[in-house]
Design a protein around this motif. Structure first.
Motif, mmCIF file in Angstrom:
data_model
loop_
_atom_site.group_PDB
_atom_site.id
_atom_site.type_symbol
_atom_site.label_atom_id
_atom_site.label_comp_id
_atom_site.label_asym_id
_atom_site.label_seq_id
_atom_site.Cartn_x
_atom_site.Cartn_y
_atom_site.Cartn_z
ATOM 1 N N UNK A 117 0.978 -1.165 0.151
ATOM 2 C CA UNK A 117 0.196 0.210 0.060
ATOM 3 C C UNK A 117 0.692 0.954 0.170
ATOM 4 N N UNK A 118 1.757 1.664 0.334
ATOM 5 C CA UNK A 118 2.840 2.775 1.291
ATOM 6 C C UNK A 118 3.319 2.701 -0.400
ATOM 7 N N UNK A 119 4.175 1.513 -1.397
ATOM 8 C CA UNK A 119 4.640 2.083 -2.686
ATOM 9 C C UNK A 119 3.525 2.361 -3.601
ATOM 10 N N UNK A 120 2.028 2.144 -3.516
ATOM 11 C CA UNK A 120 1.129 2.544 -4.487
ATOM 12 C C UNK A 120 0.794 4.066 -4.437
ATOM 13 N N UNK A 121 0.755 4.530 -2.569
ATOM 14 C CA UNK A 121 0.604 5.777 -2.955
ATOM 15 C C UNK A 121 1.566 6.771 -2.412
ATOM 16 N N UNK A 122 3.119 6.364 -2.563
ATOM 17 C CA UNK A 122 3.942 6.881 -3.501
ATOM 18 C C UNK A 122 4.181 7.096 -5.124
ATOM 19 N N UNK A 123 3.192 6.024 -5.212
ATOM 20 C CA UNK A 123 3.314 6.217 -6.838
ATOM 21 C C UNK A 123 2.471 6.826 -7.099
ATOM 22 N N UNK A 124 1.626 6.766 -6.600
ATOM 23 C CA UNK A 124 0.770 7.620 -7.177
ATOM 24 C C UNK A 124 -0.082 9.126 -7.113
ATOM 25 N N UNK A 125 0.891 8.667 -5.943
ATOM 26 C CA UNK A 125 0.953 10.358 -5.439
ATOM 27 C C UNK A 125 2.173 11.504 -5.608
ATOM 28 N N UNK A 126 2.555 11.550 -4.316
ATOM 29 C CA UNK A 126 4.211 12.394 -4.599
ATOM 30 C C UNK A 126 4.815 11.251 -3.581
ATOM 31 N N UNK A 134 1.493 8.246 5.132
ATOM 32 C CA UNK A 134 0.376 7.279 4.994
ATOM 33 C C UNK A 134 0.611 6.117 6.105
ATOM 34 N N UNK A 135 2.107 6.371 6.477
ATOM 35 C CA UNK A 135 2.724 5.517 7.230
ATOM 36 C C UNK A 135 2.554 5.218 8.689
ATOM 37 N N UNK A 216 -4.414 15.640 -2.814
ATOM 38 C CA UNK A 216 -4.757 13.926 -3.138
ATOM 39 C C UNK A 216 -4.030 13.184 -1.517
ATOM 40 N N UNK A 217 -3.425 14.074 -1.027
ATOM 41 C CA UNK A 217 -2.599 12.506 0.425
ATOM 42 C C UNK A 217 -3.853 12.667 1.043
ATOM 43 N N UNK A 218 -4.982 13.601 1.145
ATOM 44 C CA UNK A 218 -5.652 13.549 2.258
ATOM 45 C C UNK A 218 -7.180 12.588 2.059
ATOM 46 N N UNK A 219 -7.558 13.078 0.883
ATOM 47 C CA UNK A 219 -8.627 12.151 0.600
ATOM 48 C C UNK A 219 -8.364 10.557 0.748
ATOM 49 N N UNK A 220 -6.852 10.071 -0.258
ATOM 50 C CA UNK A 220 -6.451 8.846 0.261
ATOM 51 C C UNK A 220 -5.641 8.896 1.509
ATOM 52 N N UNK A 222 -7.536 9.053 4.131
ATOM 53 C CA UNK A 222 -8.611 8.797 4.729
ATOM 54 C C UNK A 222 -9.638 8.161 3.910
ATOM 55 N N UNK A 223 -9.186 7.772 3.276
ATOM 56 C CA UNK A 223 -10.275 6.127 2.986
ATOM 57 C C UNK A 223 -8.695 4.887 3.336
ATOM 58 N N UNK A 224 -7.545 5.782 3.480
ATOM 59 C CA UNK A 224 -6.572 4.798 4.155
ATOM 60 C C UNK A 224 -6.619 4.227 4.664
ATOM 61 N N UNK A 225 -7.470 4.707 6.126
ATOM 62 C CA UNK A 225 -7.367 5.199 7.734
ATOM 63 C C UNK A 225 -9.174 4.109 7.750
ATOM 64 N N UNK A 226 -10.136 4.260 6.328
ATOM 65 C CA UNK A 226 -11.299 3.863 6.511
ATOM 66 C C UNK A 226 -10.797 1.752 6.255
#
Length: 318
Positions: A117-126, A134-135, A216-220, A222-226
């Motif tokens: 998930x961390x790799x995916x978020x890092x690739x997707x956003x910044x 996210x960590x 987009x870190x913010x909505x991602x 929030x979704x991650x927390x869910x």
């Protein structure tokens, strides 16, 4: 965060510090471009070791933020808004598709769920900024976070050299290249470094689109927390983006800022070069060995997907 790696030349601490400081100062001169600074950092880290490794992450983070804000004094609000609108659709589609594909690849390779998930978020956003945000939410341990950061930083290093070469080979316009590297390169430092090498218009578009993408870190988050069922996870909001916007407004509407702004932009570019030197200095052999094949392969495939899909869309749909 990382332990000192194996080094080829054993030198005493004062000499190691001297070598490091001399190279760092050399990176402030006109003779060193951002890509070269990255290479110098890699060399010093793996030949002599990083004498200030424990301070590297914080120094890199703050210096990058300062540099990005400084670059804002060379940009125009109207051009930035136009670039942001053009990159909006690309941003949404690329973020969603990268996160979905990253999840599927993680399951296919049986990569640790949090690392994946961390790799995916890092690739997707910044890149590293997204991973840092996210960590804490997914409560990843040091190894999981280090692996994800290692994957992202390795690919960023490659992108810094590869993207400008491909852009010139395909004869991309400044606008096309700016959009492409803003969406397809992970970290802001490498986006700005690659775009500045390509041209001034590409730099303005790339920086604006990338910083808008970082929000987009913010909505991602929030979704991650869910998804990870963490109600108490705090979200790190990139506040420096607000300062970047203020810098652009000042440069656009305050005529007297022109001379001062040019100086601040020059200082910011030096700051970016030093940032990339420090990023390279943090990529020692220990990190490279820690990454492992499966997480790296996941990161590479995700990167190829987002880079190829974005490039085709920009060339044929723009």
């Amino acid at each position: 965060m990382q332990k000192e790696s194996f080094i080829f030349f054993k030198v005493n601490a004062p000499l190691k510090q001297l070598i490091f400081v001399v190279l760092l100062l050399f990176c402030t001169t006109i003779y060193v471009s951002p890509p070269i600074a990255l290479v110098l950092g890699l060399i010093v880290a793996n030949l002599f070791g990083h004498p200030f490794l424990e301070l590297n992450h914080k120094a890199t983070n703050y210096l990058l933020q300062f540099s990005v804000v400084g670059l804002g004094f060379g940009m125009n609000v109207h051009s930035a808004v136009s670039a942001g609108k053009e990159g909006f659709v690309f941003t949404i589609i690329s973020i969603v598709s990268t996160l979905v594909l990253g999840t599927c690849l993680g399951k296919w390779f049986k990569t640790d769920k949090k690392t994946s998930h961390l790799i995916s978020c890092g690739t997707a956003i910044c890149g590293g900024s997204a991973i840092a945000a996210i960590a804490p939410i997914i409560k990843s341990n040091e190894k999981q976070t280090s692996i994800a950061l290692g994957v992202i930083f390795i690919l960023n290093s490659v992108a810094l050299f590869l993207f400008p070469a491909v852009g010139h080979w395909l004869d991309l316009t400044q606008k096309e290249f700016g959009l492409w590297c803003a969406i397809a390169i992970h970290d802001t430092s490498s986006v700005v470094g690659a775009a500045s090498k390509f041209g001034p218009e590409a730099l303005q578009i790339a920086t604006t689109v990338k910083l808008a993408r970082a929000l987009w870190i913010i909505p991602v988050a929030l979704i991650t927390a869910f998804i990870f069922k963490n109600k108490s996870g705090k979200i790190k909001i990139p506040y420096f983006i607000g300062l970047f916007v203020l810098a652009m407004i000042a440069n656009t509407y305050l005529p007297k800022m022109e001379i001062v702004g040019a100086l601040l932009v020059s200082i910011a570019k030096i700051g970016l070069t030093i940032t990339l030197f420090l990023i390279g200095a943090g990529l020692n052999s220990t990190i490279l060995k820690t990454v492992g094949l499966k997480p790296l392969l996941q990161g590479v495939l995700l990167w190829i997907f987002i880079a190829t899909a974005t490039l085709l869309a920009i060339i044929y749909l723009e």
